[in-house]
Design a protein around this motif. Structure first.
Motif, PDB file in Angstrom:
ATOM      1  N   MET A 172       0.835  -1.212  -0.509  1.00 46.69           N
ATOM      2  CA  MET A 172       0.010   0.012  -0.012  1.00 46.69           C
ATOM      3  C   MET A 172       0.879   1.427   0.147  1.00 46.69           C
ATOM      4  N   LEU A 173       2.005   0.976   0.584  1.00 48.07           N
ATOM      5  CA  LEU A 173       2.491   2.195   0.151  1.00 48.07           C
ATOM      6  C   LEU A 173       3.141   2.862  -0.691  1.00 48.07           C
ATOM      7  N   ASP A 174       3.770   4.130  -0.563  1.00 44.82           N
ATOM      8  CA  ASP A 174       4.057   4.406  -1.806  1.00 44.82           C
ATOM      9  C   ASP A 174       5.656   4.426  -2.133  1.00 44.82           C
ATOM     10  N   GLY A 175       6.664   5.083  -3.436  1.00 40.94           N
ATOM     11  CA  GLY A 175       7.961   4.688  -2.881  1.00 40.94           C
ATOM     12  C   GLY A 175       8.443   3.265  -3.690  1.00 40.94           C
ATOM     13  N   TRP A 176       8.243   2.631  -3.265  1.00 41.62           N
ATOM     14  CA  TRP A 176       8.634   0.955  -4.070  1.00 41.62           C
ATOM     15  C   TRP A 176       8.228   0.432  -5.440  1.00 41.62           C
ATOM     16  N   GLN A 177       8.067   1.622  -5.896  1.00 39.94           N
ATOM     17  CA  GLN A 177       6.785   1.297  -7.554  1.00 39.94           C
ATOM     18  C   GLN A 177       7.672   1.218  -8.296  1.00 39.94           C
ATOM     19  N   ALA A 178       8.054   2.009  -8.165  1.00 39.57           N
ATOM     20  CA  ALA A 178       9.589   2.507  -9.042  1.00 39.57           C
ATOM     21  C   ALA A 178      10.861   1.600  -9.879  1.00 39.57           C
ATOM     22  N   GLU A 179      11.118   0.657  -8.543  1.00 43.85           N
ATOM     23  CA  GLU A 179      12.754  -0.509  -8.918  1.00 43.85           C
ATOM     24  C   GLU A 179      11.781  -1.126  -9.781  1.00 43.85           C
ATOM     25  N   PHE A 180      10.018  -1.254 -10.096  1.00 41.90           N
ATOM     26  CA  PHE A 180       9.391  -2.342 -10.065  1.00 41.90           C
ATOM     27  C   PHE A 180       8.767  -1.555 -11.751  1.00 41.90           C
ATOM     28  N   GLY A 181       9.451  -0.675 -12.602  1.00 44.00           N
ATOM     29  CA  GLY A 181       8.799   0.748 -13.508  1.00 44.00           C
ATOM     30  C   GLY A 181       7.477   0.339 -12.927  1.00 44.00           C
ATOM     31  N   LEU A 182       6.619   0.503 -11.922  1.00 44.58           N
ATOM     32  CA  LEU A 182       5.371   0.925 -12.215  1.00 44.58           C
ATOM     33  C   LEU A 182       4.777   2.060 -12.003  1.00 44.58           C
ATOM     34  N   PRO A 183       3.436   2.035 -11.684  1.00 45.76           N
ATOM     35  CA  PRO A 183       3.399   3.269 -11.570  1.00 45.76           C
ATOM     36  C   PRO A 183       2.488   3.708 -10.482  1.00 45.76           C
ATOM     37  N   GLY A 184       2.480   4.427  -9.893  1.00 50.24           N
ATOM     38  CA  GLY A 184       2.407   5.187  -8.481  1.00 50.24           C
ATOM     39  C   GLY A 184       1.005   4.364  -7.645  1.00 50.24           C
ATOM     40  N   ASP A 185      -0.475   4.057  -8.580  1.00 47.08           N
ATOM     41  CA  ASP A 185      -1.589   3.755  -8.193  1.00 47.08           C
ATOM     42  C   ASP A 185      -1.351   2.268  -8.623  1.00 47.08           C
ATOM     43  N   ALA A 186      -0.214   1.570  -8.280  1.00 47.86           N
ATOM     44  CA  ALA A 186      -0.374  -0.233  -9.186  1.00 47.86           C
ATOM     45  C   ALA A 186      -0.792  -0.563  -8.040  1.00 47.86           C
ATOM     46  N   VAL A 187      -1.254  -0.264  -7.294  1.00 48.45           N
ATOM     47  CA  VAL A 187      -2.204  -0.991  -6.266  1.00 48.45           C
ATOM     48  C   VAL A 187      -3.436   0.190  -5.923  1.00 48.45           C
ATOM     49  N   ARG A 188      -4.542  -0.551  -6.182  1.00 42.21           N
ATOM     50  CA  ARG A 188      -5.732   0.867  -6.173  1.00 42.21           C
ATOM     51  C   ARG A 188      -6.809   0.524  -4.738  1.00 42.21           C
ATOM     52  N   ALA A 189      -6.645  -0.630  -4.373  1.00 41.34           N
ATOM     53  CA  ALA A 189      -7.195  -0.673  -3.620  1.00 41.34           C
ATOM     54  C   ALA A 189      -6.731  -1.883  -2.228  1.00 41.34           C
ATOM     55  N   ALA A 190      -7.381  -1.563  -0.775  1.00 45.97           N
ATOM     56  CA  ALA A 190      -6.172  -2.847  -0.399  1.00 45.97           C
ATOM     57  C   ALA A 190      -7.570  -3.019   0.965  1.00 45.97           C
ATOM     58  N   MET A 191      -7.260  -4.854   1.217  1.00 46.12           N
ATOM     59  CA  MET A 191      -8.238  -5.058   3.059  1.00 46.12           C
ATOM     60  C   MET A 191      -7.103  -6.235   3.119  1.00 46.12           C
ATOM     61  N   PRO A 192      -6.088  -5.687   4.405  1.00 46.77           N
ATOM     62  CA  PRO A 192      -5.864  -6.395   5.012  1.00 46.77           C
ATOM     63  C   PRO A 192      -6.137  -6.472   6.205  1.00 46.77           C
ATOM     64  N   PHE A 193      -6.195  -8.303   6.457  1.00 47.09           N
ATOM     65  CA  PHE A 193      -6.728  -9.263   7.731  1.00 47.09           C
ATOM     66  C   PHE A 193      -6.214  -9.312   9.282  1.00 47.09           C
ATOM     67  N   SER A 194      -6.579  -9.347  10.304  1.00 50.70           N
ATOM     68  CA  SER A 194      -6.149  -9.126  11.536  1.00 50.70           C
ATOM     69  C   SER A 194      -4.232  -8.945  10.851  1.00 50.70           C
ATOM     70  N   GLY A 195      -3.643  -7.720  10.019  1.00 50.18           N
ATOM     71  CA  GLY A 195      -2.745  -7.890  10.226  1.00 50.18           C
ATOM     72  C   GLY A 195      -1.800  -7.108  11.213  1.00 50.18           C
ATOM     73  N   LEU A 196      -0.279  -7.283  10.744  1.00 53.05           N
ATOM     74  CA  LEU A 196       0.505  -6.496  11.672  1.00 53.05           C
ATOM     75  C   LEU A 196       1.292  -5.983  11.295  1.00 53.05           C
ATOM     76  N   PHE A 197       1.071  -4.162  11.942  1.00 55.48           N
ATOM     77  CA  PHE A 197       1.523  -3.090  11.307  1.00 55.48           C
ATOM     78  C   PHE A 197       2.680  -2.278  12.174  1.00 55.48           C
ATOM     79  N   ASP A 198       3.227  -2.653  12.739  1.00 53.85           N
ATOM     80  CA  ASP A 198       4.315  -2.397  13.461  1.00 53.85           C
ATOM     81  C   ASP A 198       5.048  -3.747  14.164  1.00 53.85           C
ATOM     82  N   LEU A 199       6.306  -4.263  13.547  1.00 49.78           N
ATOM     83  CA  LEU A 199       6.878  -5.009  13.709  1.00 49.78           C
ATOM     84  C   LEU A 199       7.508  -5.343  15.347  1.00 49.78           C
ATOM     85  N   ARG A 200       7.816  -4.001  15.547  1.00 51.23           N
ATOM     86  CA  ARG A 200       8.959  -4.111  16.433  1.00 51.23           C
ATOM     87  C   ARG A 200       8.719  -4.553  18.433  1.00 51.23           C
ATOM     88  N   PRO A 201       6.888  -5.627  18.378  1.00 48.68           N
ATOM     89  CA  PRO A 201       6.850  -6.020  19.415  1.00 48.68           C
ATOM     90  C   PRO A 201       7.461  -7.882  19.195  1.00 48.68           C
TER      91      PRO A 201
END
Length: 296
Positions: A172-201
């Motif tokens: 979902m984040l910005d910035g990685w797409q250029a490495e793959f030659g993709l447009p910035g909106d390569a992912v148009r929407a998202a649905m994470p389930f029970s995700g882990l978004f801060d891995l420090r714990p």
């Protein structure tokens, strides 16, 4: 990422004991071994049933570097390019596969949506950085080769459960797409389930036995700590009876993502069965996913 050492070490729950952290993130123990085993068997059985006789293109190598494969189910035919749901499986980055993860394919096919289910190299054989690269490469494959397989690269929704929820957020984040030659909106929407978004714990729980993260690497791989950037629409789903750590993280990530995110706490579900509701088009999560797809 602009975090100093004090910020990196000062994460929510850092004052908890290791036993308290384990209780927050060990959802397998929360479910119990009998229920856990039953649900893992359901993942495979429901996936097998969903794809039996379904049109598709299984076993495509999507990443020459890693050699990993993906399955395409329910694509368009005769020139039709269908919107795509890319599903990233969970398993704390070290278990499950694409064969366990296509249980939604028939339901989505009936509703005009194709399903793409990639494998990724499991930890500890791959670092988490490499796993993130691979799932981004799977999105890149859809953009480069999707139309030849009945997929519309302009209508890509990414979703995933647990570890797959984390990987979803990393697409979902910005910035990685250029490495793959993709447009910035390569992912148009998202649905994470029970995700882990801060891995420090996770640096202090049993999961780190195969992840091998230190706090700095964990922070760099934490979507909650990275700029939200382009706020694509997202439904952040979590089960009412999920592990406490997963509930807290989903709430925080939805706030981090801002107005484009909807937090969905699914009643009467736990960490492992909430995502299976995608196989039932009458369920709240299926309706939410189809609304995301049809909004594109």
């Amino acid at each position: 990422m602009d975090l100093n050492e004090r910020d990196i070490d000062d994460w929510p729950g850092h004052g908890l004991t290791d036993a308290e952290l384990d209780a927050a993130y060990n959802v397998r123990a929360l479910a119990g071994e009998e229920r856990f085993g039953h649900l893992m068997a359901r993942y495979r059985a429901m996936s097998d049933a969903a794809v039996e006789g379904l049109p598709g293109h299984p076993g495509i190598v999507y990443d020459e570097t890693g050699g990993e494969r993906l399955d395409v189910w329910g694509p368009g035919r005769d020139g039709e390019a269908r919107p795509v749901f890319v599903f990233l499986h969970g398993g704390y980055w070290r278990a499950l596969s694409r064969a366990d993860s296509a249980f939604m394919a028939r339901t989505l096919h009936r509703n005009g949506v194709a399903t793409v289910v990639p494998d990724y190299t499991l930890a500890p054989a791959a670092t988490l950085e490499e796993i993130v690269r691979q799932v981004r490469a799977a999105v890149a494959w859809v953009h480069r080769h999707g139309r030849a397989h009945g997929l519309d690269p302009g209508r890509v929704v990414v979703g995933g459960s647990s570890a797959g929820g984390h990987l979803t957020a990393m697409t979902m984040l910005d910035g990685w797409q250029a490495e793959f030659g993709l447009p910035g909106d390569a992912v148009r929407a998202a649905m994470p389930f029970s995700g882990l978004f801060d891995l420090r714990p996770l640096t202090r729980v049993y999961v780190n036995e195969w992840l091998g993260l230190d706090v700095r690497r964990a922070a760099a791989l934490s979507p909650e700590l990275l700029p939200a950037g382009r706020s694509l629409p997202a439904v952040v789903a979590v089960a009412e009876h999920d592990g406490p750590g997963f509930l807290q993280q989903s709430r925080r990530f939805a706030r981090h993502w801002g107005r484009a995110a909807e937090l969905m706490v699914v009643p009467d579900r736990d960490h492992f069965d909430v995502v299976l509701d995608l196989a039932d088009e009458r369920s709240a999560v299926s309706r939410a996913l189809l609304a995301l797809v049809h909004s594109l």
